[in-house]
Scaffold this active site. Structure first.
Site, mmCIF file in Angstrom:
data_model
loop_
_atom_site.group_PDB
_atom_site.id
_atom_site.type_symbol
_atom_site.label_atom_id
_atom_site.label_comp_id
_atom_site.label_asym_id
_atom_site.label_seq_id
_atom_site.Cartn_x
_atom_site.Cartn_y
_atom_site.Cartn_z
ATOM 1 N N ARG A 173 0.797 -1.239 0.000
ATOM 2 C CA ARG A 173 0.000 0.000 0.000
ATOM 3 C C ARG A 173 0.827 1.286 0.000
ATOM 4 N NH1 ARG A 173 -2.088 -2.978 -1.889
ATOM 5 N NH2 ARG A 173 -3.885 -4.223 -1.349
ATOM 6 N N SER A 222 -10.270 1.254 3.478
ATOM 7 C CA SER A 222 -9.665 0.599 4.647
ATOM 8 C C SER A 222 -8.915 1.643 5.458
ATOM 9 C CB SER A 222 -8.684 -0.482 4.201
ATOM 10 O OG SER A 222 -9.386 -1.496 3.538
ATOM 11 N N GLU A 292 -3.826 3.566 7.120
ATOM 12 C CA GLU A 292 -3.656 3.459 5.658
ATOM 13 C C GLU A 292 -4.190 4.744 5.015
ATOM 14 O OE1 GLU A 292 -4.773 -0.257 3.759
ATOM 15 O OE2 GLU A 292 -5.412 0.782 1.946
HETATM 16 C C1 LIG Z 1 -15.154 2.245 -0.681
HETATM 17 C C2 LIG Z 1 -13.654 2.217 -0.843
HETATM 18 C C3 LIG Z 1 -13.014 1.023 -1.143
HETATM 19 C C4 LIG Z 1 -11.632 0.989 -1.304
HETATM 20 N N1 LIG Z 1 -11.022 -0.202 -1.584
HETATM 21 C C5 LIG Z 1 -9.690 -0.247 -1.790
HETATM 22 C C6 LIG Z 1 -9.033 -1.476 -2.117
HETATM 23 O O1 LIG Z 1 -9.644 -2.519 -2.231
HETATM 24 N N2 LIG Z 1 -7.701 -1.448 -2.305
HETATM 25 C C7 LIG Z 1 -6.961 -0.317 -2.187
HETATM 26 O O2 LIG Z 1 -5.743 -0.360 -2.394
HETATM 27 N N3 LIG Z 1 -7.546 0.862 -1.864
HETATM 28 C C8 LIG Z 1 -8.883 0.916 -1.651
HETATM 29 N N4 LIG Z 1 -9.480 2.102 -1.316
HETATM 30 C C9 LIG Z 1 -8.642 3.295 -1.103
HETATM 31 C C10 LIG Z 1 -8.422 4.168 -2.327
HETATM 32 O O3 LIG Z 1 -9.446 3.989 -3.297
HETATM 33 C C11 LIG Z 1 -7.066 3.924 -2.987
HETATM 34 O O4 LIG Z 1 -5.997 4.155 -2.100
HETATM 35 C C12 LIG Z 1 -6.856 4.803 -4.221
HETATM 36 O O5 LIG Z 1 -5.705 4.372 -4.897
HETATM 37 C C13 LIG Z 1 -6.728 6.288 -3.907
HETATM 38 O O6 LIG Z 1 -6.831 7.004 -5.113
HETATM 39 P P1 LIG Z 1 -7.356 8.512 -5.135
HETATM 40 O O7 LIG Z 1 -7.288 8.995 -6.536
HETATM 41 O O8 LIG Z 1 -8.681 8.609 -4.491
HETATM 42 O O9 LIG Z 1 -6.234 9.223 -4.271
HETATM 43 P P2 LIG Z 1 -6.426 10.222 -3.044
HETATM 44 O O10 LIG Z 1 -7.195 9.552 -1.963
HETATM 45 O O11 LIG Z 1 -6.931 11.518 -3.525
HETATM 46 O O12 LIG Z 1 -4.909 10.374 -2.574
HETATM 47 C C14 LIG Z 1 -4.232 9.269 -2.008
HETATM 48 C C15 LIG Z 1 -2.735 9.550 -2.053
HETATM 49 O O13 LIG Z 1 -2.324 9.539 -3.410
HETATM 50 C C16 LIG Z 1 -1.643 10.747 -3.718
HETATM 51 N N5 LIG Z 1 -1.927 11.069 -5.121
HETATM 52 C C17 LIG Z 1 -3.130 11.179 -5.734
HETATM 53 N N6 LIG Z 1 -2.969 11.493 -7.031
HETATM 54 C C18 LIG Z 1 -1.629 11.582 -7.239
HETATM 55 C C19 LIG Z 1 -0.811 11.879 -8.371
HETATM 56 N N7 LIG Z 1 -1.332 12.174 -9.567
HETATM 57 N N8 LIG Z 1 0.533 11.876 -8.210
HETATM 58 C C20 LIG Z 1 1.098 11.601 -7.001
HETATM 59 N N9 LIG Z 1 0.382 11.323 -5.896
HETATM 60 C C21 LIG Z 1 -0.968 11.303 -6.028
HETATM 61 C C22 LIG Z 1 -2.196 11.777 -2.760
HETATM 62 O O14 LIG Z 1 -1.304 12.864 -2.570
HETATM 63 C C23 LIG Z 1 -2.364 10.935 -1.503
HETATM 64 O O15 LIG Z 1 -1.127 10.809 -0.856
HETATM 65 C C24 LIG Z 1 -10.863 2.172 -1.155
HETATM 66 C C25 LIG Z 1 -11.517 3.379 -0.879
HETATM 67 C C26 LIG Z 1 -12.887 3.411 -0.724
HETATM 68 C C27 LIG Z 1 -13.562 4.728 -0.431
#
Ligand SMILES: Cc1cc2nc3c(=O)[nH]c(=O)nc-3n(C[C@H](O)[C@H](O)[C@H](O)COP(=O)(O)OP(=O)(O)OC[C@H]3O[C@@H](n4cnc5c(N)ncnc54)[C@H](O)[C@@H]3O)c2cc1C
Length: 299
Positions: A173, A222, A292
């Site tokens: 992660r 999570s 996380e």
């Molecule tokens: C209902 C639900 C279920 C989920 N299930 C899972 C799962 O099964 N597995 C899992 O791994 N995660 C899961 N997640 C968590 C989440 O979806 C992931 O971590 C996802 O990758 C985050 O992407 P985001 O675009 O929303 O990033 P954000 O939440 O907006 O940011 C997360 C991190 O990524 C960084 N970031 C975002 N965009 C960039 C970029 N372009 N360049 C550099 N850094 C960047 C941000 O600065 C921050 O540190 C879940 C979330 C929810 C709400």
């Protein structure tokens, strides 16, 4: 909030917004504002901005906030959010080129359409490709590193980098690329497969997820990483935290490693509930849960 004014920022082709609410841009639907929200027009615009900004300007980046808790005092400095122009998805043989703002689910769907297997797991992750690269997102035994070919990122000084797997430092992660790198696109690779079978696997995954996780709630996914040899949800359950409430925040009854905003939670409600869960788990099992969810900004 803080001394950054848009007048002090370099001219760009994209847009700046001052004191911009982030609440509606993140899954928790809670938390404060960005001092400045910058939506670059394209990768060159982002690079120009990063090269020309003052050295002391604080920069952060958000995707769709599915793994973020923005604290109630908001995020000082400039928050970069990549708009739709960064969301292009192109199939080339068994490879998929995806912009960092593309949704993981959209990439999974395009892969399935093209008969590319191995990317099904992305269908269940509600974030963007940028967030998935930063978090080494994954589920059901697969994660980003399993399909990764390369990514392009722009560093805090505006320099472009093409990163191979060895540069990404993928661990559970998280990727260990420097914090100032902003991903703008990536290339993934799968295997040849049958489109109908891939879609059936994807649908099964979505059904399984909807029956076990509060995926339609205001949540950050999570909350805690699974400690080696343990499942966080189980430790939380054993510590008696299922359904626990603080203000407008609650430990999900459906899956107790999820915190949910039941309506009007502040970020402080959510964070302090998470800390209470950590304390109760520590007292019960002796194990320290590690967040996380990324907690950003000022209280
Ligand atoms: C209902 C639900 C279920 C989920 N299930 C899972 C799962 O099964 N597995 C899992 O791994 N995660 C899961 N997640 C968590 C989440 O979806 C992931 O971590 C996802 O990758 C985050 O992407 P985001 O675009 O929303 O990033 P954000 O939440 O907006 O940011 C997360 C991190 O990524 C960084 N970031 C975002 N965009 C960039 C970029 N372009 N360049 C550099 N850094 C960047 C941000 O600065 C921050 O540190 C879940 C979330 C929810 C709400």
């Amino acid at each position: 909030m803080m001394p950054h004014s848009r007048d002090a920022l370099p001219p760009v082709r994209g847009t700046y917004a001052e004191n911009a609410p982030l609440k509606d841009l993140v899954w928790f639907r809670a938390g404060g504002n960005a001092e400045i929200l910058f939506r670059p027009a394209d990768a060159d615009d982002l690079a120009t901005f990063l090269a020309a900004k003052n050295a002391d300007t604080r920069i952060s980046v958000i995707g769709v906030g599915s793994n973020l808790l923005v604290r109630d005092g908001g995020i000082p400095g400039v928050v970069v959010r990549l708009p739709g122009a960064f969301g292009k998805i192109v199939v080339e043989g068994k490879r998929i080129h995806a912009g960092a703002a593309a949704l993981d689910a959209a990439v999974a769907r395009q892969a399935a359409e093209a008969g590319i297997a191995g990317l099904e797991f992305l269908r269940g992750i509600p974030g963007t490709i940028g967030g998935a690269l930063r978090m080494n997102a994954g589920c059901y035994g697969r994660e980003i590193r399993d399909i990764f070919v390369e990514a392009t990122a722009i560093d805090g000084r505006g320099n472009r980098h093409v990163l191979k797997a060895a540069d990404m430092g993928f661990v559970y992660r998280k990727s260990q690329v420097p914090e100032d790198f902003i991903f703008v696109e990536a290339v993934f690779e799968g295997e040849a497969g049958d489109a109908a079978e891939i879609k059936a696997r994807m649908n099964a995954l979505v059904e399984q997820r909807e029956s076990t996780q509060p995926v339609k709630s205001r949540t950050g996914g999570s909350t805690f990483k699974n400690p080696p040899g343990h499942k966080s949800w189980q430790l939380i359950d054993e510590a008696g935290c299922r359904g626990l409430v603080r203000g407008g925040a609650q430990v999900s009854e459906k899956h107790c490693n999820f915190l949910i905003n039941t309506g009007d939670a502040t970020a402080a409600d959510i964070e302090s509930l998470g800390e209470e869960v950590r304390a109760r788990v520590k007292a019960k099992s002796g194990i320290d849960l590690e967040w996380e969810i990324k907690r950003v900004g000022v209280p």
